[in-house]
Scaffold this motif. Structure first.
Motif, PDB file in Angstrom:
ATOM      1  N   MET A 226      -3.417  -1.548  -0.952  1.00 38.85           N
ATOM      2  CA  MET A 226      -3.030  -2.695  -0.129  1.00 38.85           C
ATOM      3  C   MET A 226      -1.511  -2.885  -0.086  1.00 38.85           C
ATOM      4  SD  MET A 226      -6.061  -3.578   0.774  1.00 38.85           S
ATOM      5  CE  MET A 226      -5.762  -5.132   1.604  1.00 38.85           C
ATOM      6  N   ARG A 227      -0.768  -1.757  -0.244  1.00 36.85           N
ATOM      7  CA  ARG A 227       0.695  -1.857  -0.218  1.00 36.85           C
ATOM      8  C   ARG A 227       1.300  -0.864   0.770  1.00 36.85           C
ATOM      9  NH1 ARG A 227       2.447  -1.962  -6.521  1.00 36.85           N
ATOM     10  NH2 ARG A 227       4.438  -2.622  -5.593  1.00 36.85           N
ATOM     11  N   GLU A 228       0.463  -0.376   1.700  1.00 35.08           N
ATOM     12  CA  GLU A 228       0.882   0.646   2.664  1.00 35.08           C
ATOM     13  C   GLU A 228       1.513   1.824   1.928  1.00 35.08           C
ATOM     14  OE1 GLU A 228       0.653   2.386   6.168  1.00 35.08           O
ATOM     15  OE2 GLU A 228      -0.144   0.403   5.688  1.00 35.08           O
ATOM     16  N   SER A 229       0.823   2.277   0.894  1.00 39.26           N
ATOM     17  CA  SER A 229       1.289   3.410   0.107  1.00 39.26           C
ATOM     18  C   SER A 229       1.180   4.693   0.915  1.00 39.26           C
ATOM     19  CB  SER A 229       0.446   3.534  -1.169  1.00 39.26           C
ATOM     20  OG  SER A 229       0.500   2.338  -1.907  1.00 39.26           O
ATOM     21  N   PHE A 230       1.833   5.721   0.432  1.00 44.14           N
ATOM     22  CA  PHE A 230       1.840   7.019   1.089  1.00 44.14           C
ATOM     23  C   PHE A 230       0.408   7.515   1.317  1.00 44.14           C
ATOM     24  CE2 PHE A 230       2.129  11.762   0.493  1.00 44.14           C
ATOM     25  CZ  PHE A 230       2.750  12.033   1.701  1.00 44.14           C
TER      26      PHE A 230
END
Length: 549
Positions: free
Chosen positions: A109-113
Motif C-alpha cells: 500500500m505504498r506504491e512500491s516497486f
C-alpha cells in the motif's frame, strides 16, 4: 547441522507431496526462496523466455495430464504477462496453480516497486486467490490451492508469495493432497438416462470439458459405439472419441459443419457429458434454445457455469463417474438409429478426407497449398499424435487433417487466445516424450510465443511446428471482408523466414513455396524431430486469398 527449513522450501516439499514433477517459470527476485527450494531437488524447473510462455505451458500441462500445471512468476510485469494463460484456464476449466512473487509485507500500500493487488487483478478469473502471510501456513495453502484447482469445475488458482514471508522459518506441518470427489450417477438417475435414450428417435451425445481420463474416454466411446449413438464434441475438445470411430459425427463451434449443427438442434434427447451447451457450440445462443428441449447435463460443476437452454436433468458427476456408470450398458436399439448416425458420420468423413490435388484452387506463384503440406504430414503421423493449436483460421487445417485417436490428443484454447501452440507443444513433449507433437500455427500466432523454441531446445522437447504464412491476421481479415469488403486495415503482416528462425534456435527449418516441395520437406522435418530429437519448423508460404481448407 541442518539449517532450518524456510517457507520457500516448504512450498517445494509440498509440491513434491502433490506429485509435481516440473514447474514452468521466469525467475524473479521476489520469490528467490522458492527458487532456492527447487535447487538440487526432484522437481524440474523449466525456465522459459516469457511469463506468457511459462503460464501457457502450465495450463497445457493441466489439460494434458489432468493434474494442476504449476507456473512461477515475479510480481507486477511478470504477473501481468502470465494473465493471458490464467484467463485461458478460467474459460477452459483447466487445473492450474500460479505462484506470484509479491512485495515485502512492510512495503504494501505504498506504491512500491512492481506492487499490485493480486485479489483485485485475478479475483474475477480464478477459483481462489491466496496470499501467504504466515510462513507456517505455506504447505496448508499449497494443499488448499491444489484442491481448489482440481475440484468441481477445475480452474486456475493464484498463490501470492510476499518476498519476506517465504524466507521465514517454517515450523508447521507438511500437508498432502486433499481427495477430490468425482460425484456419482445414482441408480435413479442412471435409469432415467437409460429410459430417455432408449425411447429417443434421435439421441445424441455431446462431450467435452475437463476431468476426463484415457479410461473414461475409452469407456464412453465404447458406450456410444455399442449403442450406435452419434457423438458431437465441443469446440476444441475433439479427442474424447477417436477420429476414426463410427459414431464420431464431428464437433461444434467455429468451423463446424452444417450437418453437426442440424444434429445438435434436432436431437430429441441430448446427453451432455463434461461440458454444457454454451455460446460457442450453440452459435452464439441460437442453437438448441427451445424451452422444451430434452437436455440431460452430466457435469460435476454444481453451478453449470456457461450453460444456455433448457435443463431436463442435472447429474452431478464427473466424466469418470459417468463412464463407470454406463460401462456395459446396452440399450438394444443400435439399428434404429442407423440413418441418424450415418448422416453425421458421412459429413465428418468428408471433412477429414485428404484432398485431391486436382480439386484445389489455383494458388499464386511462389506459394503452396496448406492442404497439400498437411496431407503429406497426415500420411506419416503415428496413431497417437498430439496436435496443439493457438487461435485463428489455421486451426481448420489441424482439425481437418491431424487425427485425434488417443486421449489426450489435442491442446488448444477455447477463449481464442493466440500464442498458445508452441508453449503447449513444449509442455506436451515434456509430459509425453514418447509421443509425436505437431503444433499448427498461424504466422501472427507463432510470433506471439515462438521464442519458446529456445525452451524446447534447452529441455530437449522436440516438436514439429507447421507455420501457415499468409502475411496477415487471417481470421480478422475474413471478418473484415465480410463487414467492410475491400477495405483492408490493420491486418497485414511482414514476416521473417520462419525456417531460418528455427535454424537460429538450433532446430531444423524447411521452407515450402510450392506443392512439389511438400513431401520432401515433411520427410526431413519428421526425421529431425523423431530421429535427431530436435524441434523443427515447416514454413509454408500460402496464398492469402485461400483462407480455409
Amino acid at each position: 547441522m541442518n539449517k532450518p527449513r524456510h517457507a520457500g522450501q516448504a512450498i517445494v516439499d509440498s509440491l513434491v507431496l502433490h506429485g509435481v514433477r516440473r514447474v514452468f517459470s521466469v525467475p524473479g527476485e521476489s520469490y528467490l526462496a522458492v527458487l532456492d527450494g527447487l535447487h538440487g531437488g526432484n522437481i524440474e524447473n523449466v525456465v522459459t523466455r516469457h511469463e506468457g510462455g511459462a503460464a501457457y505451458m502450465a495450463e497445457a500441462h493441466g489439460k494434458f495430464t489432468g493434474e494442476p500445471g504449476v507456473a512461477m512468476v515475479t510480481r507486477g510485469p511478470g504477473a501481468a504477462n502470465a494473465f493471458v494463460a490464467v484467463h485461458s484456464a478460467w474459460q477452459d476449466g483447466t487445473p492450474m496453480v500460479l505462484f506470484v512473487g509479491l512485495v515485502p509485507t512492510a512495503d504494501r500500500m505504498r506504491e512500491s516497486f512492481q506492487e499490485f493487488d493480486p485479489a483485485a487483478w485475478f479475483g474475477t478469473q480464478t477459483k481462489r486467490v491466496f496470499v501467504l502471510d504466515e510462513a507456517d501456513r505455506a504447505s496448508e495453502i499449497v494443499a488448499e490451492a491444489f484442491f481448489a484447482a482440481k475440484s468441481g469445475r477445475p480452474g486456475p488458482v493464484i498463490i501470492g508469495l510476499p518476498e519476506d514471508v517465504i524466507t521465514h522459518e517454517f515450523t508447521g506441518t507438511l500437508h498432502g493432497p486433499i481427495p477430490v470427489a468425482d460425484g456419482a450417477v445414482s441408480g435413479q438417475e442412471l435409469e432415467e438416462i437409460r429410459s430417455a435414450l432408449a425411447s429417443a428417435d434421435r439421441p445424441l451425445l455431446f462431450l467435452g470439458g475437463q476431468r476426463w481420463t484415457p479410461q473414461a474416454a475409452a469407456q464412453v466411446t465404447g458406450f456410444a459405439e455399442r449403442n450406435g449413438i452419434p457423438v458431437l464434441q465441443d469446440w476444441h475438445a475433439d479427442d474424447r472419441v477417436p477420429s476414426h470411430s463410427p459414431v464420431n459425427a464431428g464437433s461444434l463451434g467455429y468451423g463446424r459443419q452444417e450437418t453437426a449443427a442440424r444434429m445438435f438442434n434436432d436431437a430429441d434427447v441430448l446427453l451432455a457429458v463434461g461440458t454444457v451447451p454454451s455460446d460457442v457450440p450453440t452459435d452464439g445462443f441460437t442453437l438448441r434454445q427451445h424451452p422444451d428441449a430434452v437436455n440431460i447435463l452430466v457435469n460435476i460443476d454444481t453451478s453449470l457455469r456457461g450453460r444456455s437452454g433448457a435443463v431436463s436433468r442435472h447429474v452431478v458427476a464427473s466424466p469418470v463417474a459417468f463412464a463407470e456408470a454406463v460401462d456395459g450398458m446396452d440399450l438394444g436399439r443400435e439399428a434404429a438409429w442407423d440413418a441418424w448416425r450415418a448422416a453425421g458420420r458421412s459429413a465428418q468423413e468428408q471433412l477429414t478426407a485428404l484432398p485431391e490435388t486436382g480439386s484445389l484452387p489455383e494458388t499464386a506463384a511462389g506459394t503452396a497449398h496448406m492442404s497439400v503440406v498437411m496431407a503429406e504430414l497426415a500420411k506419416r503421423l503415428p496413431e497417437d499424435v498430439v496436435r496443439t493449436m493457438g487461435a485463428g483460421n489455421h486451426c481448420a487445417w489441424a482439425q481437418s487433417y491431424i487425427p485425434t485417436n488417443v486421449f489426450p490428443a489435442q491442446l488448444s484454447t477455447r477463449n481464442g487466445s493466440m500464442g498458445y501452440s508452441i508453449p503447449a507443444g513444449v509442455a506436451a513433449s515434456l509430459a509425453a516424450p514418447e509421443r509425436m507433437i505437431v503444433a499448427v500455427c498461424g504466422d501472427g500466432e507463432f510470433l506471439m510465443n515462438g521464442q519458446e523454441l529456445a525452451t524446447a531446445m534447452q529441455y530437449r522437447a522436440p516438436l514439429l511446428a507447421v507455420v501457415m504464412d499468409n502475411g496477415q491476421y487471417g481470421t480478422i481479415r475474413a471478418h473484415q471482408e465480410q463487414h467492410f469488403p475491400g477495405r483492408v486495415s490493420g491486418t497485414q503482416l511482414s514476416n521473417p523466414d520462419f525456417a531460418a528462425l528455427a535454424e537460429a534456435f538450433g532446430g531444423h527449418g524447411e521452407k515450402v513455396t510450392g506443392d512439389e516441395q511438400a513431401a520432401a520437406a515433411v520427410e526431413r522435418a519428421l526425421k529431425a524431430v523423431l530421429v535427431d530429437r530436435r524441434p523443427a519448423v515447416i514454413h509454408v508460404v500460402t496464398d492469402p486469398k485461400i483462407m480455409l481448407p
